[in-house]
Design an enzyme around this catalytic site. Sequence first.
Site, PDB file in Angstrom:
ATOM      1  CE  LYS A 117      49.835  42.589  38.502  1.00 48.94           C
ATOM      2  NZ  LYS A 117      49.882  43.639  37.927  1.00 48.94           N
ATOM      3  CE  LYS A 199      42.007  40.278  40.468  1.00 56.05           C
ATOM      4  NZ  LYS A 199      42.733  41.526  40.507  1.00 56.05           N
ATOM      5  CE  LYS A 202      42.716  46.173  34.246  1.00 56.40           C
ATOM      6  NZ  LYS A 202      43.816  45.964  35.222  1.00 56.40           N
TER       7      LYS A 202
HETATM    8  P1  TYM Z   1      43.630  47.209  38.797  1.00 59.39           P
HETATM    9  O1  TYM Z   1      44.113  47.872  37.678  1.00 59.39           O
HETATM   10  O2  TYM Z   1      44.184  45.902  38.871  1.00 59.39           O
HETATM   11  O3  TYM Z   1      42.034  47.198  38.998  1.00 59.39           O
HETATM   12  C1  TYM Z   1      41.562  48.633  39.113  1.00 59.39           C
HETATM   13  C2  TYM Z   1      40.341  48.497  40.044  1.00 59.39           C
HETATM   14  O4  TYM Z   1      39.147  47.473  39.893  1.00 59.39           O
HETATM   15  C3  TYM Z   1      39.168  46.792  41.017  1.00 59.39           C
HETATM   16  N1  TYM Z   1      39.091  45.245  40.661  1.00 59.39           N
HETATM   17  C4  TYM Z   1      38.043  44.325  40.894  1.00 59.39           C
HETATM   18  N2  TYM Z   1      37.170  44.731  41.766  1.00 59.39           N
HETATM   19  C5  TYM Z   1      36.330  43.614  42.157  1.00 59.39           C
HETATM   20  N3  TYM Z   1      36.284  42.391  41.435  1.00 59.39           N
HETATM   21  C6  TYM Z   1      37.379  42.216  40.611  1.00 59.39           C
HETATM   22  N4  TYM Z   1      37.222  41.027  39.842  1.00 59.39           N
HETATM   23  C7  TYM Z   1      38.305  43.331  40.205  1.00 59.39           C
HETATM   24  N5  TYM Z   1      39.344  43.205  39.747  1.00 59.39           N
HETATM   25  C8  TYM Z   1      39.756  44.503  39.847  1.00 59.39           C
HETATM   26  C9  TYM Z   1      40.542  46.732  41.928  1.00 59.39           C
HETATM   27  O5  TYM Z   1      40.333  46.569  43.121  1.00 59.39           O
HETATM   28  C10 TYM Z   1      40.846  48.228  41.634  1.00 59.39           C
HETATM   29  O6  TYM Z   1      40.097  48.893  42.490  1.00 59.39           O
HETATM   30  N6  TYM Z   1      46.937  48.627  41.970  1.00 59.39           N
HETATM   31  C11 TYM Z   1      45.873  49.041  41.242  1.00 59.39           C
HETATM   32  C12 TYM Z   1      45.852  50.373  40.645  1.00 59.39           C
HETATM   33  C13 TYM Z   1      46.326  51.632  41.391  1.00 59.39           C
HETATM   34  C14 TYM Z   1      45.856  52.254  42.147  1.00 59.39           C
HETATM   35  C15 TYM Z   1      46.544  53.284  42.749  1.00 59.39           C
HETATM   36  C16 TYM Z   1      44.491  52.052  42.872  1.00 59.39           C
HETATM   37  C17 TYM Z   1      47.509  52.056  41.228  1.00 59.39           C
HETATM   38  N7  TYM Z   1      47.823  53.204  41.823  1.00 59.39           N
HETATM   39  C18 TYM Z   1      46.135  54.152  43.886  1.00 59.39           C
HETATM   40  C19 TYM Z   1      43.976  52.721  43.899  1.00 59.39           C
HETATM   41  C20 TYM Z   1      44.927  53.940  44.346  1.00 59.39           C
HETATM   42  C21 TYM Z   1      45.552  47.922  40.535  1.00 59.39           C
HETATM   43  O7  TYM Z   1      46.278  47.235  40.058  1.00 59.39           O
HETATM   44  O8  TYM Z   1      44.197  47.930  40.106  1.00 59.39           O
END
Ligand code: TYM
Length: 335
Positions: A117, A199, A202
Site C-alpha cells: 500500500k 491478487k 477491489k
Molecule cells: P479486505 O477488506 O482487503 O478483504 C476482506 C477479506 O477478503 C479476503 N480477500 C480475498 N480472499 C481471496 N482472494 C482474494 N483475491 C481476496 N481479496 C480479499 C481477505 O483475505 C479478507 O479476509 N485487514 C482486512 C480487514 C480486517 C480484518 C480485521 C479481517 C480489519 N480487521 C480483523 C479479519 C479480522 C482487510 O483488509 O481485508
Amino acid sequence: MESLEKKKTIFSGIQPSGILTLGNYLGAIKNWVKLQDEYHCYYCVVDMHAITVRQDPAELRKRTLDVAAIYMASGIDPKKSVIYVQSHVPQHAELCWILNCYTYLGELSRMTQYKDKAAKHQDNLNSGLFTYPVLMAADILLYQTDLVPVGSDQKQHVEITRDIAIRFNRLYGGVFTIPEPYIGQSGARIMSLQEPESKMSKSDPNPNGYISIIDDPDTICRKIKRAVTDSDGEIRLDAEKKPGITNLLGIYAACCEISPKQAEEEFIGKNYGLLKEKVSEAVIGRLAPLQEKFKQIRSEKGYLEDILHENAQTAQQAAIRTLRKVHKKIGFVAK
Ligand code: TYM
C-alpha cells in the site's frame, strides 16, 4: 444464553473501500456463512481501516451499508451473528491505542500489505497505514476471538495479532485469547483475471481484472471470456507456469465446494472455451441469488440501519468487558 457462551468466538471484517469482489466472497464471506452456527461470530464492516486510504465521504457511507447488506444477502443471519460497523464501537480505537504501545516499529515495517500500500499511495503515507495491523489486532483481541476466517493475504496480520497478544499476556497474565487464522481449502487467494500473478482486488483500476459481487451475468461472462490464459491448451493446475488456468480452476472449485484437484480432474482433455463457460455458470449460480437479496435489503434502508445499531450495542458490551480487564492490568484508575 448458556450454550452461546460455550461456543468459541469468531471475528472477521471487510473494508468498505470499494465494491466487494468475488475474491472477498470466496476467500472470506462464504466461509463465514458456514461457520455461523458452530461459533459465536462478529462480522464487522471495518470503516476505520478504510480511511487509511482517502475515501469519498458519501461513497464511504454508501459502501459501508452495501457491505453490511452483502453480509446479510450472503446468508449471514443478524440474529445469529453480530453484524456491525467498526466506528460504532469506539472501544476498537481505544484498545488500538493501548496495543500501539506494545507493538514495535520493526515488526510493523515487515508487513507486506503495508509495503504494497505504501508503494501505491506515496502521496498519502499516513501513520494509520503503518499502524493498520494494530487496529486489526484490537478488533480481534477485543472479543477474545478464537478463530479468524480470512483469505491467505491476511495471515500475516493474524500472526502479528498473536505476537502482540502473547507479549501482553506475558507481561500481565492471561488477558487475551490467542487467535488462530482459518483459511479455506479453496478460494483463499483468487487472482486477477487480467494479471493472474496478482491478487484480485477491489482497488484494481482495471474492472476487467475483478468480478464484483454485483456484476450482472453478461458482465461476468464477458470478464471471464477475456480472462488471460496461456497458449499451450492444456487444463491443469500449475500456479507458476499456468497462473490464469490455475486461477479459473480455483474459482470453479470454490464456487462448487470441491477441491482444486477435483476441478482439474473434471476438465482433463477439455478446451479453455468450455472451462470458461463452466466457470461463468458456477460464478453466476453463486452470485445471482445473493444479488436478488442484496437489492431487497438495500431498498429497506431503515431496516438495515436498525440492525446495525442493535448489533453494535451487543458488540460494545463484549468489547467493554475486555477493555475493563485491560485497563485494570495496565494500571488505569477505574472510572
Ligand atoms: P479486505 O477488506 O482487503 O478483504 C476482506 C477479506 O477478503 C479476503 N480477500 C480475498 N480472499 C481471496 N482472494 C482474494 N483475491 C481476496 N481479496 C480479499 C481477505 O483475505 C479478507 O479476509 N485487514 C482486512 C480487514 C480486517 C480484518 C480485521 C479481517 C480489519 N480487521 C480483523 C479479519 C479480522 C482487510 O483488509 O481485508
